[in-house]
Design a protein around this motif. Structure first.
Motif, PDB file in Angstrom:
ATOM      1  N   ARG A 140       0.825  -1.203   0.000  1.00  0.00           N
ATOM      2  CA  ARG A 140       0.000   0.000   0.000  1.00  0.00           C
ATOM      3  C   ARG A 140       0.863   1.258   0.000  1.00  0.00           C
ATOM      4  O   ARG A 140       2.007   1.252   0.429  1.00  0.00           O
ATOM      5  N   GLY A 141       0.295   2.336  -0.487  1.00  0.00           N
ATOM      6  CA  GLY A 141       0.995   3.614  -0.483  1.00  0.00           C
ATOM      7  C   GLY A 141       1.011   4.199   0.916  1.00  0.00           C
ATOM      8  O   GLY A 141       0.018   4.133   1.637  1.00  0.00           O
ATOM      9  N   THR A 142       2.117   4.744   1.301  1.00  0.00           N
ATOM     10  CA  THR A 142       2.224   5.390   2.605  1.00  0.00           C
ATOM     11  C   THR A 142       3.188   6.562   2.489  1.00  0.00           C
ATOM     12  O   THR A 142       4.057   6.571   1.627  1.00  0.00           O
ATOM     13  N   ILE A 143       2.990   7.533   3.333  1.00  0.00           N
ATOM     14  CA  ILE A 143       3.761   8.768   3.245  1.00  0.00           C
ATOM     15  C   ILE A 143       4.620   8.936   4.496  1.00  0.00           C
ATOM     16  O   ILE A 143       4.174   8.679   5.607  1.00  0.00           O
ATOM     17  N   THR A 144       5.831   9.400   4.286  1.00  0.00           N
ATOM     18  CA  THR A 144       6.701   9.825   5.367  1.00  0.00           C
ATOM     19  C   THR A 144       6.966  11.304   5.150  1.00  0.00           C
ATOM     20  O   THR A 144       7.391  11.701   4.055  1.00  0.00           O
ATOM     21  N   ALA A 145       6.686  12.119   6.157  1.00  0.00           N
ATOM     22  CA  ALA A 145       6.848  13.564   6.025  1.00  0.00           C
ATOM     23  C   ALA A 145       7.650  14.105   7.199  1.00  0.00           C
ATOM     24  O   ALA A 145       7.442  13.704   8.341  1.00  0.00           O
ATOM     25  N   ALA A 146       8.568  15.013   6.894  1.00  0.00           N
ATOM     26  CA  ALA A 146       9.394  15.632   7.921  1.00  0.00           C
ATOM     27  C   ALA A 146       9.589  17.106   7.589  1.00  0.00           C
ATOM     28  O   ALA A 146       9.500  17.502   6.429  1.00  0.00           O
ATOM     29  N   ALA A 147       9.847  17.899   8.612  1.00  0.00           N
ATOM     30  CA  ALA A 147      10.051  19.334   8.415  1.00  0.00           C
ATOM     31  C   ALA A 147      11.257  19.793   9.225  1.00  0.00           C
ATOM     32  O   ALA A 147      11.601  19.198  10.243  1.00  0.00           O
ATOM     33  N   ARG A 148      11.878  20.877   8.753  1.00  0.00           N
ATOM     34  CA  ARG A 148      12.991  21.470   9.488  1.00  0.00           C
ATOM     35  C   ARG A 148      13.015  22.971   9.235  1.00  0.00           C
ATOM     36  O   ARG A 148      12.583  23.460   8.179  1.00  0.00           O
ATOM     37  N   TYR A 149      13.482  23.694  10.204  1.00  0.00           N
ATOM     38  CA  TYR A 149      13.580  25.158  10.128  1.00  0.00           C
ATOM     39  C   TYR A 149      14.948  25.531   9.591  1.00  0.00           C
ATOM     40  O   TYR A 149      15.960  24.974  10.017  1.00  0.00           O
ATOM     41  N   LEU A 150      14.994  26.466   8.645  1.00  0.00           N
ATOM     42  CA  LEU A 150      16.262  26.970   8.124  1.00  0.00           C
ATOM     43  C   LEU A 150      16.277  28.491   8.250  1.00  0.00           C
ATOM     44  O   LEU A 150      15.328  29.175   7.850  1.00  0.00           O
ATOM     45  N   GLU A 151      17.358  28.988   8.803  1.00  0.00           N
ATOM     46  CA  GLU A 151      17.517  30.434   8.940  1.00  0.00           C
ATOM     47  C   GLU A 151      17.783  31.055   7.582  1.00  0.00           C
ATOM     48  O   GLU A 151      18.229  30.384   6.652  1.00  0.00           O
ATOM     49  N   HIS A 170       9.381  18.099   3.697  1.00  0.00           N
ATOM     50  CA  HIS A 170       9.807  17.083   2.726  1.00  0.00           C
ATOM     51  C   HIS A 170       8.875  15.876   2.872  1.00  0.00           C
ATOM     52  O   HIS A 170       8.751  15.318   3.955  1.00  0.00           O
ATOM     53  N   ILE A 171       8.235  15.475   1.770  1.00  0.00           N
ATOM     54  CA  ILE A 171       7.273  14.370   1.774  1.00  0.00           C
ATOM     55  C   ILE A 171       7.753  13.297   0.809  1.00  0.00           C
ATOM     56  O   ILE A 171       8.115  13.598  -0.331  1.00  0.00           O
ATOM     57  N   VAL A 172       7.750  12.037   1.271  1.00  0.00           N
ATOM     58  CA  VAL A 172       8.204  10.906   0.453  1.00  0.00           C
ATOM     59  C   VAL A 172       7.138   9.821   0.466  1.00  0.00           C
ATOM     60  O   VAL A 172       6.562   9.516   1.506  1.00  0.00           O
ATOM     61  N   ASN A 173       6.861   9.237  -0.704  1.00  0.00           N
ATOM     62  CA  ASN A 173       6.005   8.055  -0.772  1.00  0.00           C
ATOM     63  C   ASN A 173       6.894   6.858  -0.425  1.00  0.00           C
ATOM     64  O   ASN A 173       7.697   6.426  -1.234  1.00  0.00           O
ATOM     65  N   SER A 174       6.741   6.341   0.773  1.00  0.00           N
ATOM     66  CA  SER A 174       7.579   5.224   1.203  1.00  0.00           C
ATOM     67  C   SER A 174       6.915   3.875   0.982  1.00  0.00           C
ATOM     68  O   SER A 174       7.402   2.855   1.437  1.00  0.00           O
ATOM     69  N   GLY A 175       5.805   3.872   0.255  1.00  0.00           N
ATOM     70  CA  GLY A 175       5.128   2.626  -0.083  1.00  0.00           C
ATOM     71  C   GLY A 175       5.365   2.264  -1.537  1.00  0.00           C
ATOM     72  O   GLY A 175       6.126   2.922  -2.243  1.00  0.00           O
ATOM     73  N   ARG A 176       4.678   1.222  -2.001  1.00  0.00           N
ATOM     74  CA  ARG A 176       4.864   0.758  -3.378  1.00  0.00           C
ATOM     75  C   ARG A 176       3.788   1.255  -4.322  1.00  0.00           C
ATOM     76  O   ARG A 176       3.962   1.219  -5.532  1.00  0.00           O
ATOM     77  N   SER A 179       8.759   5.793  -3.969  1.00  0.00           N
ATOM     78  CA  SER A 179      10.006   6.473  -3.588  1.00  0.00           C
ATOM     79  C   SER A 179      10.135   7.896  -4.133  1.00  0.00           C
ATOM     80  O   SER A 179      11.189   8.502  -3.999  1.00  0.00           O
ATOM     81  N   GLU A 180       9.105   8.425  -4.731  1.00  0.00           N
ATOM     82  CA  GLU A 180       9.150   9.794  -5.238  1.00  0.00           C
ATOM     83  C   GLU A 180       8.888  10.758  -4.081  1.00  0.00           C
ATOM     84  O   GLU A 180       8.198  10.427  -3.132  1.00  0.00           O
ATOM     85  N   ASP A 181       9.444  11.967  -4.188  1.00  0.00           N
ATOM     86  CA  ASP A 181       9.275  12.932  -3.111  1.00  0.00           C
ATOM     87  C   ASP A 181       8.921  14.303  -3.643  1.00  0.00           C
ATOM     88  O   ASP A 181       9.017  14.569  -4.840  1.00  0.00           O
TER      89      ASP A 181
END
Length: 147
Positions: free
Chosen positions: A29-40, A52-58, A92-94
């Protein structure tokens, strides 16, 4: 071999096949991994939070929006994609986008305490964006100053 034994073997094979099919469907199944970070800010860039969002499923996943919930229960939405079209991610696309002072919704967020941040797909399933709540809450003062 008796008819009863053949039937038992057939049922066993069918149940094993069903079990394997369920495992493969769950794994694929399709699943998403999402992370965020602060940059000055640097050079001509402003302070911002990068998501940043990545499809970590198939299976392909279509992501529609980012939902932010504030401490007072207000829900703020930001559509993901261009011209109102959602983003479709293959295996695996982001995709990545920046939340900065040019985004009008960030002005609302930086004056509130953020409680929850999720990305929602086209089926309505929500995935937590790790680090986004902390990035906005801890750097709200810097984000407001950039306004």
């Amino acid at each position: 071999m008796s008819d009863c034994a053949v039937s038992g073997i057939a049922i066993t094979i069918a149940l094993v096949s069903l079990g394997v099919s369920v495992i493969v469907a769950f794994r694929d199944r399709g699943t998403i991994t999402a992370a965020a970070r602060y940059l000055e800010s640097y050079q001509h860039m402003s302070d911002g939070v990068y998501v940043h969002i990545v499809n970590s499923g198939r299976r392909p996943v279509t992501i529609r929006r980012l939902l932010i919930t504030t401490e007072d229960g207000k829900e703020i939405e930001r559509r993901i994609g261009e011209n109102g079209n959602p983003v479709r991610l293959l295996e695996s696309e982001d995709c990545e986008f920046q939340l900065n002072t040019q985004n009008s919704e960030l002005q609302e967020w930086s004056s509130s305490v953020i409680k929850k941040a999720v990305v929602e797909d086209s089926r309505g399933k929500q995935y937590e964006v790790s680090g986004l709540v902390e990035a906005i809450n801890q750097n709200a003062e810097h984000l407001r100053q950039a306004l």
